[in-house]
Write an enzyme that holds these catalytic residues in place. Structure first.
Site, PDB file in Angstrom:
ATOM      1  N   THR A 160       5.225  28.772  -9.213  1.00 45.42           N
ATOM      2  CA  THR A 160       4.562  28.549  -8.064  1.00 45.42           C
ATOM      3  C   THR A 160       3.868  29.444  -7.412  1.00 45.42           C
ATOM      4  OG1 THR A 160       6.540  27.028  -7.316  1.00 45.42           O
ATOM      5  CG2 THR A 160       5.083  27.497  -5.665  1.00 45.42           C
TER       6      THR A 160
ATOM      7  N   ALA B   4      11.411  27.812  -5.746  1.00 47.89           N
ATOM      8  CA  ALA B   4      11.128  27.127  -4.404  1.00 47.89           C
ATOM      9  C   ALA B   4      11.098  25.505  -4.609  1.00 47.89           C
ATOM     10  CB  ALA B   4       9.688  27.600  -4.106  1.00 47.89           C
TER      11      ALA B   4
ATOM     12  N   GLN C 148       0.202  21.653  -8.369  1.00 53.19           N
ATOM     13  CA  GLN C 148       1.343  21.120  -7.828  1.00 53.19           C
ATOM     14  C   GLN C 148       0.872  20.068  -6.549  1.00 53.19           C
ATOM     15  OE1 GLN C 148       4.294  23.783  -7.278  1.00 53.19           O
ATOM     16  NE2 GLN C 148       4.602  24.472  -9.351  1.00 53.19           N
TER      17      GLN C 148
ATOM     18  N   ASP D 214      13.912  36.394  -8.629  1.00 54.75           N
ATOM     19  CA  ASP D 214      13.373  35.454  -9.776  1.00 54.75           C
ATOM     20  C   ASP D 214      12.292  36.390 -10.538  1.00 54.75           C
ATOM     21  OD1 ASP D 214      11.403  34.821  -8.134  1.00 54.75           O
ATOM     22  OD2 ASP D 214      11.790  33.003  -7.844  1.00 54.75           O
TER      23      ASP D 214
END
EC number: 2.7.1.5
Length: 483
Positions: free
Chosen positions: A257, A11, A302, A235
């Site tokens: 993520t 992503a 993040q 993934d």
């Protein structure tokens, strides 16, 4: 010697990794890395899919510059998002991101018409507003009617490269539209959305040959002649293939993520207990199922870094976090409010204020709060998994970018009370490459591939230790009561 290229797009970033098998060891070389993300256009958060294709061609040109004229190629990306294809084979619009707010309340609205229990019994998939089922539920009818095919992102990339349309099974299962028993797209569910099942390409297993890269691309770009293999295109499915596990009583955590924590099983579990705890049965490679919970991951950290204008590296943030006592503040990392807030730092502070906790102020306190909360959530899910499956979990394998966060790994080992093995960080690309090599006959099986992975990469080990798990769990329960 054959050369293999993994196109691995997440992503926030993508990469092309060159792999080869030398003396029963995998050798990797990152050829090209690029940023990914969505931008707000035409009323929605959209992926720059054409730019992603350009980055793939740039990477393949770099492969050829190494003197490689032929290669095998596999593609994996994130799940659930899709591209609508028109009657002439054209893209009708840039794909909308799963983080777009269009699906707010979509689960509630659809399940008021169609019972949750019924959907779960059919699909065995966790209820999340980002699932393709709910995206299609709110999709513009005009676009859907014009669409001849609906392709998930990696299948779309494969289609652009080869001209062949397929629906790879590991990724298709994330849509919440595959019937577990029939092993097909569920016509009943689709009819409720007024979507013809023919709008989906034929289901295709991981490890199937897709086709050659089209001549037009070989003429337009200076790239190798590539044979494309349909790998485990989701993934996480590739990351599980790339997990260096051995034995039976283990769980995996694909840490990036998102955090995807689960077990690899030979049969799905879609009973009442799994439904109650919202566990998912995503299809895996080679007849397996990934029984897992999809929860929040490093996205929160993040976003903290972004709000801080990236003044600190992630390593510096972890170092700052170690200066504070753990579990001083606990947040429910899976609360929807943390999915895509305008300001993550403000959202965490507000959550702590609303739940009667002290407010984290510094970058170290915020990072400490998130890592501690993630580790607690992991430990709680491992506990639930043991209860639902009846299998004792003795080892946890953490792969992906989060495997590099030693603090998080150690906290998880202590809270869960089991051994934690961390790495490789590039498990997704490695799993992608292993499936290609199995297709080409260089590796015998997934089990053999995992042995090669163990012998090829350094794996970190974290021992369990004494920690006040029950006390922390009780505090978390009280925090949840505020909600």
């Amino acid at each position: 010697m054959k050369h293999y290229v993994a196109v691995d797009i997440g992503a926030s970033s993508g990469r092309l990794i060159l792999g080869k098998l030398v003396n029963e060891k995998l050798q990797l070389e990152e050829i090209h890395r690029f940023k990914n993300g969505f931008t707000y256009r035409d009323g929605h958060e959209r992926w720059e899919i054409d730019q992603l294709m350009q980055e793939i061609f740039i990477g393949l040109e770099k492969v050829k510059q190494l003197g490689i004229l032929e290669c095998v190629l596999g593609i994996d990306t994130w799940g659930v998002d899709y591209v609508l294809i028109g009657a002439s084979g054209e893209k009708l619009a840039d794909p909308i991101s799963y983080r777009d707010k269009r699906t707010l309340n979509a689960v509630q609205n659809l399940t008021s018409e169609y019972p949750r229990e019924y959907i779960y019994k059919k699909t065995g998939i966790q209820f999340m507003e980002l699932n393709t089922l709910y995206q299609l539920y709110v999709e513009e009818r005009d676009l859907l009617e014009r669409a001849e095919k609906i392709l998930l992102i990696p299948d779309y990339i494969g289609y652009v490269l080869t001209g062949v349309k397929v629906a790879e099974t590991t990724n298709s299962s994330t849509t919440q539209m595959l019937n577990l028993r029939e092993q097909l797209f569920d016509k009943d569910l689709l009819s409720h959305l007024n979507i013809d099942v023919e709008k989906f390409a034929p289901l295709t297993d991981a490890g199937t040959y897709l086709g050659k890269v089209k001549e037009e691309w070989l003429e337009e770009y200076d790239i190798p002649n590539c044979d494309v293999v349909t790998v485990a295109t989701h993934d996480t499915a590739s990351a599980v293939v790339g997990t260096p596990a051995e034995g039976e009583n283990w769980a995996f955590l694909s840490s990036g993520t998102w955090s995807l924590i689960g077990m690899e099983l030979s049969a799905p579990i879609n009973n009442e207990a799994a439904f109650k705890e919202n566990y998912t049965n995503e299809w895996g490679a080679y007849g397996t199922y990934r029984f897992l919970k999809n929860i929040m991951g490093l996205w929160i950290v993040q976003e903290i870094a972004r709000m801080d204008d990236y003044k600190h590296s992630f390593a510096e943030m972890a170092e700052e976090a170690s200066n504070y006592p753990y579990f001083k503040q606990i947040i429910n990392v899976n609360d929807a409010r943390f999915n895509n807030p305008e300001n993550m730092v403000d959202e965490i502070k507000l959550y702590c204020q609303e739940t009667g906790q002290t407010i984290p102020e510094t970058i170290g306190e915020l990072t400490n709060c998130v890592y501690g909360s993630l580790a607690l959530y992991y430990a709680l899910e491992l506990e639930k998994m043991t209860e639902i499956t009846g299998k004792k979990i003795e080892k946890l394998y953490i792969v992906g970018g989060g495997s590099n966060v030693a603090m998080l790994n150690q906290l998880t080992a202590k809270l869960a009370g089991i051994e934690v093995f961390a790495g490789p960080s590039e498990a997704t690309a490695i799993g992608n490459l292993v499936v290609q090599m199995i297709n080409q006959g260089e590796i015998e099986s997934m089990r053999a591939g995992r042995k090669i992975i163990r012998n090829s990469f350094e794996i970190g080990e974290f021992s369990c230790g004494d920690v006040r798990f029950e006390e922390i769990k009780e505090r978390f329960t009280k925090v949840l009561e505020f909600n």
